[in-house]
Design a protein around this motif. Structure first.
Motif, PDB file in Angstrom:
ATOM      1  N   ALA A  42       5.611   5.239   3.906  1.00  0.00           N
ATOM      2  CA  ALA A  42       5.523   6.367   2.656  1.00  0.00           C
ATOM      3  C   ALA A  42       4.831   7.635   3.441  1.00  0.00           C
ATOM      4  N   GLY A  43       4.036   7.425   4.585  1.00  0.00           N
ATOM      5  CA  GLY A  43       3.177   8.737   5.202  1.00  0.00           C
ATOM      6  C   GLY A  43       4.011   9.165   6.170  1.00  0.00           C
ATOM      7  N   VAL A  90       0.684   5.412  -2.393  1.00  0.00           N
ATOM      8  CA  VAL A  90       0.853   6.617  -1.746  1.00  0.00           C
ATOM      9  C   VAL A  90       1.771   7.580  -2.373  1.00  0.00           C
ATOM     10  N   GLN A 147      10.787   3.896   0.198  1.00  0.00           N
ATOM     11  CA  GLN A 147      11.537   4.878  -0.235  1.00  0.00           C
ATOM     12  C   GLN A 147      12.541   4.979  -1.057  1.00  0.00           C
ATOM     13  N   HIS A 195       5.545  -0.153   6.557  1.00  0.00           N
ATOM     14  CA  HIS A 195       4.776   1.004   5.833  1.00  0.00           C
ATOM     15  C   HIS A 195       5.649   2.432   6.455  1.00  0.00           C
ATOM     16  N   GLY A 223       0.751  -1.355   0.024  1.00  0.00           N
ATOM     17  CA  GLY A 223       0.095   0.102   0.068  1.00  0.00           C
ATOM     18  C   GLY A 223       0.967   1.373  -0.151  1.00  0.00           C
ATOM     19  N   ASP A 224       2.062   1.270   0.448  1.00  0.00           N
ATOM     20  CA  ASP A 224       3.007   2.485   0.350  1.00  0.00           C
ATOM     21  C   ASP A 224       3.011   2.831  -1.055  1.00  0.00           C
ATOM     22  N   TYR A 225       3.153   1.945  -1.993  1.00  0.00           N
ATOM     23  CA  TYR A 225       3.182   2.529  -3.412  1.00  0.00           C
ATOM     24  C   TYR A 225       2.277   3.277  -4.059  1.00  0.00           C
ATOM     25  N   GLU A 280       0.891   9.023  -5.739  1.00  0.00           N
ATOM     26  CA  GLU A 280      -0.018  10.229  -5.544  1.00  0.00           C
ATOM     27  C   GLU A 280       1.056  11.328  -5.147  1.00  0.00           C
ATOM     28  N   LEU A 281       2.065  11.155  -3.938  1.00  0.00           N
ATOM     29  CA  LEU A 281       2.885  12.013  -3.772  1.00  0.00           C
ATOM     30  C   LEU A 281       3.950  12.650  -4.832  1.00  0.00           C
TER      31      LEU A 281
END
Length: 247
Positions: A193-194, A19, A212, A191, A15-17, A22-23
């Protein structure tokens, strides 16, 4: 359009990918292919199987069909356990099957550290100590001094993927060392990414995490070196095309 492809073992923090995508904003696609994980275990024999040529070859051919401009084996432990030469051969094989430049998360960490001009790091690993120690050895082979390293002893990627953001922040901070210029947090099952900027604010220094650096490496290999905000120091600095290779 830049298309960076990722071979991701099983299911945990994929699910990081989205995110990251989008960033990163328009003009970039991150395509993830899930590879076979016969056994979910941070154990050397299981990791050697996870990163085997048969498993990665199938996924790499799928990335070729998806039109990837670059391919990254997005698994730190499933690359460094092969040692420097073995991990180099592994990435080269992925590149041949994918038909594009290729790397792995382990080499992404090395290239990111070198690109930022760092030389001394601390490692906060989720792995058992024997596996975490192999990552420290891999970094040492690259000429990167490891001021301190620690393993959290988590055996499965599935468990790592359940750690909440506050645990990630505490874990990374606990793995810091005053002599380290940066803290490296391996394991693409985690996780992060956020929380990249939050990690650096908490520690007061550069923090590099597995997903990252994997995304950064994929973009770098695809020729997308533009700096970005909101993704930590590494992305703010951009990615020089001359970043260190696997030598």
């Amino acid at each position: 359009m830049t298309i960076a492809g990722f071979l991701y073992p099983g299911y945990s923090a994929e699910g990081d990918y989205p995110v990251f995508a989008e960033l990163l904003g328009p003009g970039t696609e991150l395509r993830v292919v899930h590879t076979l994980m016969r056994e979910d275990a941070h154990r050397v024999d299981a990791l050697l199987d996870v990163g085997g040529d048969d498993v990665l070859g199938e996924g790499a051919r799928e990335l070729r069909a998806l039109g990837a401009d670059a391919a990254v084996w997005a698994c730190t432990s499933g690359s460094f356990v092969f040692g420097w030469e073995g991990a180099s051969e592994q990435a080269a094989a992925v590149g041949r099957e994918a038909g594009c430049p290729a790397s792995s998360t382990s080499f992404a960490f090395v290239n990111a550290v070198r690109a930022l001009g760092l030389s001394r790091v601390a490692v906060a690993a989720t792995y058992p100590d024997d596996v975490a120690g192999r990552f420290a050895e891999f970094l040492g082979r690259a000429g990167i001094e490891v001021a301190a390293w620690a393993g959290r002893g988590i055996v499965t990627a599935a468990e790592v993927g359940t750690l909440p953001p506050e645990d990630v922040l505490e874990f990374a901070a606990a793995g810091d060392h005053p002599d380290a210029e940066a803290v490296l947090v391996p394991d693409t099952a985690l996780h992060t990414a956020g929380v990249l900027d939050a990690l650096e604010e908490r520690l007061g220094k550069t923090v590099l995490t597995a997903n990252q650096v994997s995304v950064w490496e994929g973009l770098r290999l695809a020729g997308d070196t533009a700096p970005r905000e909101g993704l930590g120091t590494l992305f703010r600095a951009g990615a020089a095309e001359t970043a260190a290779q696997r030598t």
